[in-house]
Design a protein around this motif. Sequence first.
Motif: not given
Length: 433
Positions: A160-168, A146-158, A170-176
Amino acid sequence: MKSDTNSGRVDPAAEKEATQPSVSVILPTYGRAGYIGAAIRSILAQSVPLRDVVVVDDGSTDGTAEAVARFGDRVTYVYQENAGKLSAIDRGLNLIRGDLVWIMDDDDIAEPGAVAALRRPFAEDPDCVLSYGRMTRFQDGQEDAGRDVPVPYPVDDPRPFFAKILEDCFITGHPCVLVRRSALEALRPFQQGIIASVDYYLYLGIAQAGRSVFVDRQVLRQRQHGGVRGAAAHSYAESDRNARWAAQDRAMIAPLLDDLPLAAYTRAPLDIDGDGALSAPSQMAERRRALFQKAVIAARKKLWPQAFDAFRAAADIAPERPIDPAERFILTRALGCRYGIAEVHGDPEIPATLRDIATRRPDGSALLSALARPLLHEVKIARRERDPARVRDAMRTWRRLMPTGASAVAFGEVLTRAAAKLRSRVIGQSRGL
């Protein structure tokens, strides 16, 4: 396969499970005897069966072996001399048998339905190589969800995933993340010297092999705690991790920016043909957008010489054609590095060079307005946090970057956005009456 012994009928659930890709777990660990039990329990509580669970102990001396032994033959335990997380993952790959690989962290807690949710895209799409879901964070000692804090992802945009992950990263939990084993093994032998950002290194490699899919549900609870991180020979304090990550990111991204075809910045990996070149006149718009994206990635990784080269190349393409909304969106991200932009504030040559490149174009004010947008956001945050030094830094950089005409354009856009938000709020309130 399970069947009804009286009727000979096949259990539908077992039959369906038999057609699903199998999942193996690799759990690298080092010195986390106090946490690893909770991590393993969350693995064994998954709602779908796992092919195998392998714990690779990377040289622990704190009773980790005893903590893992409590789970008996449900978990395979192997020990190695301390060599780092990437080495432990490599060792685990030699022992697992599943089609998909889930790399779990030794101090986090997975949601019971994590594997079921993350596996679904692979069953539906043979070209999927990576799926990822959401996570929350909790402070050590506050395990109540109940005390957990959600970790937001960037606002979705069109883009490609590879360009976005190169930029940052943003997935900061390996088990995600769940990955196709064949794509992970294709990266072997793993690059030596990856100490921090191991997850980022793997994402960058795997994402180039196929499709990456977002699963919009929580799959992980990430524990926040202090202490030493990394292999024993390269350990670092929690307070030093941003500097470590930033340096490692630069080392990984710099050669990619040199080698990737321009198409990698605008198209998904499976949509890139041949050598990925974008040279035909009909592809001029995409070429410029790709170069702007490359420049922004380099800027966010503090690779400013590469950023300037890409910005110049983009600015020279079709100067008579104003930047479009997609390019504007990309450009607004250049000064939004997750590690801060202290080097931009401290070196007047960086904003001055960006200004010189932009003002070579007729639409230079619009380009600079997009680049400067994060500075306004920084001022807003600094004022809220009552940090006058941060306000001064942002405003000094603004003056270096923005000529009078560009400032007028930027503030005009601010007023336009504010008016649009106000209209939207008024309309929403009127409809709610």
